[in-house]
Design a protein around this motif. Structure first.
Motif, short mmCIF file in Angstrom:
data_model
loop_
_atom_site.label_atom_id
_atom_site.label_comp_id
_atom_site.label_asym_id
_atom_site.label_seq_id
_atom_site.Cartn_x
_atom_site.Cartn_y
_atom_site.Cartn_z
N ILE A 50 -8.31 -13.64 20.08
CA ILE A 50 -7.16 -12.95 19.48
C ILE A 50 -6.97 -11.70 20.33
O ILE A 50 -7.63 -10.68 20.13
CB ILE A 50 -7.38 -12.59 18.00
N GLY A 51 -6.12 -11.81 21.32
CA GLY A 51 -5.98 -10.75 22.31
C GLY A 51 -6.99 -10.96 23.42
O GLY A 51 -8.11 -11.42 23.17
N GLU A 52 -6.61 -10.63 24.65
CA GLU A 52 -7.50 -10.87 25.79
C GLU A 52 -8.44 -9.70 26.06
O GLU A 52 -9.18 -9.71 27.05
CB GLU A 52 -6.68 -11.25 27.02
N THR A 53 -8.42 -8.69 25.19
CA THR A 53 -9.42 -7.62 25.26
C THR A 53 -10.64 -8.12 24.49
O THR A 53 -10.64 -8.18 23.26
CB THR A 53 -8.88 -6.31 24.62
N ILE A 54 -11.67 -8.49 25.22
CA ILE A 54 -12.81 -9.21 24.65
C ILE A 54 -13.48 -8.45 23.51
O ILE A 54 -13.91 -9.04 22.52
CB ILE A 54 -13.84 -9.52 25.76
N LYS A 55 -13.54 -7.13 23.65
CA LYS A 55 -14.32 -6.36 22.68
C LYS A 55 -13.49 -5.77 21.53
O LYS A 55 -13.93 -4.86 20.84
CB LYS A 55 -15.12 -5.26 23.39
N ASN A 56 -12.27 -6.27 21.32
CA ASN A 56 -11.48 -5.73 20.20
C ASN A 56 -12.06 -6.23 18.86
O ASN A 56 -12.91 -7.12 18.82
CB ASN A 56 -9.98 -6.06 20.35
N GLN A 72 -13.51 -11.61 34.92
CA GLN A 72 -13.02 -11.44 36.29
C GLN A 72 -11.54 -11.02 36.32
O GLN A 72 -11.01 -10.75 37.39
CB GLN A 72 -13.16 -12.76 37.08
N ALA A 73 -10.89 -11.03 35.16
CA ALA A 73 -9.43 -10.78 35.13
C ALA A 73 -9.12 -9.37 34.64
O ALA A 73 -9.93 -8.74 33.98
CB ALA A 73 -8.78 -11.80 34.21
N ASN A 74 -7.93 -8.93 34.99
CA ASN A 74 -7.46 -7.62 34.53
C ASN A 74 -6.32 -7.85 33.55
O ASN A 74 -5.15 -7.72 33.89
CB ASN A 74 -7.03 -6.78 35.74
N ASP A 106 4.37 -19.58 31.49
CA ASP A 106 3.47 -18.87 32.41
C ASP A 106 4.11 -17.58 32.93
O ASP A 106 3.43 -16.58 33.11
CB ASP A 106 3.07 -19.78 33.58
N ARG A 107 5.43 -17.63 33.15
CA ARG A 107 6.14 -16.42 33.61
C ARG A 107 6.08 -15.33 32.54
O ARG A 107 5.84 -14.15 32.83
CB ARG A 107 7.59 -16.74 33.98
N LEU A 108 6.32 -15.73 31.28
CA LEU A 108 6.29 -14.76 30.17
C LEU A 108 4.87 -14.22 29.98
O LEU A 108 4.68 -13.02 29.75
CB LEU A 108 6.79 -15.41 28.87
N SER A 109 3.91 -15.09 30.10
CA SER A 109 2.50 -14.69 29.99
C SER A 109 2.17 -13.63 31.05
O SER A 109 1.55 -12.60 30.74
CB SER A 109 1.61 -15.93 30.19
N LYS A 110 2.62 -13.86 32.28
CA LYS A 110 2.36 -12.93 33.38
C LYS A 110 3.07 -11.59 33.14
O LYS A 110 2.51 -10.52 33.38
CB LYS A 110 2.84 -13.56 34.70
N HIS A 155 -3.72 -13.47 31.03
CA HIS A 155 -4.35 -14.35 32.01
C HIS A 155 -4.49 -15.79 31.52
O HIS A 155 -4.25 -16.73 32.27
CB HIS A 155 -5.75 -13.78 32.33
N LEU A 156 -4.87 -15.97 30.26
CA LEU A 156 -5.14 -17.31 29.72
C LEU A 156 -4.23 -17.70 28.56
O LEU A 156 -4.21 -18.86 28.14
CB LEU A 156 -6.60 -17.41 29.24
N THR A 157 -3.49 -16.73 28.03
CA THR A 157 -2.67 -16.99 26.84
C THR A 157 -1.23 -16.53 27.04
O THR A 157 -0.93 -15.73 27.93
CB THR A 157 -3.24 -16.27 25.60
#
Length: 234
Positions: free
Chosen positions: A115-121, A159-161, A187-191, A196-198
């Protein structure tokens, strides 16, 4: 071989890129059933399985559920009931598993991913707790295995930002469903959102969907190998 994919919108394949479509393309000789339902929680899946038992006997079932038990708390509208605490989550999850085992030779319990790509949220920390519960459940059954999808996604995100974008607006989620069906557009909207993955912190873009397909394929091929070994020994 007959395989059931049981879960929520991630399994159903909207919004975002459908890993299920990619999986069926990868394995044309396997019969797959998509039993994903948008917004599904452990509690609502339990109700669904009680009302309509799995009609088919499956060689393998993937159970990928639980993200909405945390994600729904962030949304202003809760479409499905969520469990009130971890004990209730465990109880409903075990009951779902028992019902699936009644018609499946083997079941794979897949943990919620992100839930969000910030792993530690905070939300991802709670998902980690649910993952531990799911792992402990899996260890009690001989014909049940465990797939830690959160760990898989975490490893790639190290490895992603990625941005901390997370969609908690139900109307925006619906817009994504209606207007972003093509993987290239997704993928364009994701970028654009810095992900990175969602697509939106939860639902998959092409990279995320491919990751799931890889992991599901590993499980399928391992099971096929085991069955072939049993037949040759027999």
């Amino acid at each position: 071989m007959k395989i059931a994919c049981i879960g929520d919108s991630l399994t159903e394949g909207r919004p975002g890129v459908s890993f299920f479509k990619l999986l069926t393309t990868r394995h044309p000789h396997i019969e797959f059933d998509n039993l994903g339902k948008p917004g599904e929680t452990v509690k609502s899946l339990h109700s669904r399985l009680e009302k309509s038992k799995l009609a088919t006997n499956y060689d393998l079932s993937f159970l990928w559920i639980g993200v909405n038990d945390v994600y729904a708390k962030l949304l202003k509208v809760q479409a499905q009931p969520v469990t009130k605490d971890h004990q209730e989550f465990k109880d409903y999850y075990v009951n779902c598993l028992e019902m699936i085992l009644a018609t499946s030779k083997h079941v794979v319990l897949v943990t919620p991913a992100l839930i969000g790509e910030t792993i530690k949220n905070t939300s991802n920390k709670e998902l980690k707790e649910l993952s531990s519960i799911i792992q402990s459940i899996s260890s009690k059954y001989a014909n049940v295995s465990f797939l830690n999808m959160q760990e898989v996604f975490e490893h790639h995100l190290e490895q992603a930002n990625s941005s901390d974008y997370m969609n908690t607006n139900v109307m925006r989620v619906m817009q994504d469903v209606l207007f972003y069906k093509n993987p290239l557009r997704i993928d364009r909207l994701s970028k654009k959102r810095g992900l990175h993955l969602t697509l939106d912190g939860v639902h998959l873009n092409s990279k995320g969907a491919e990751l799931v397909v890889e992991k599901y394929t590993d499980v399928i091929e391992q099971l096929q190998l085991q069955e072939a070994t049993v037949h040759s020994e027999g």
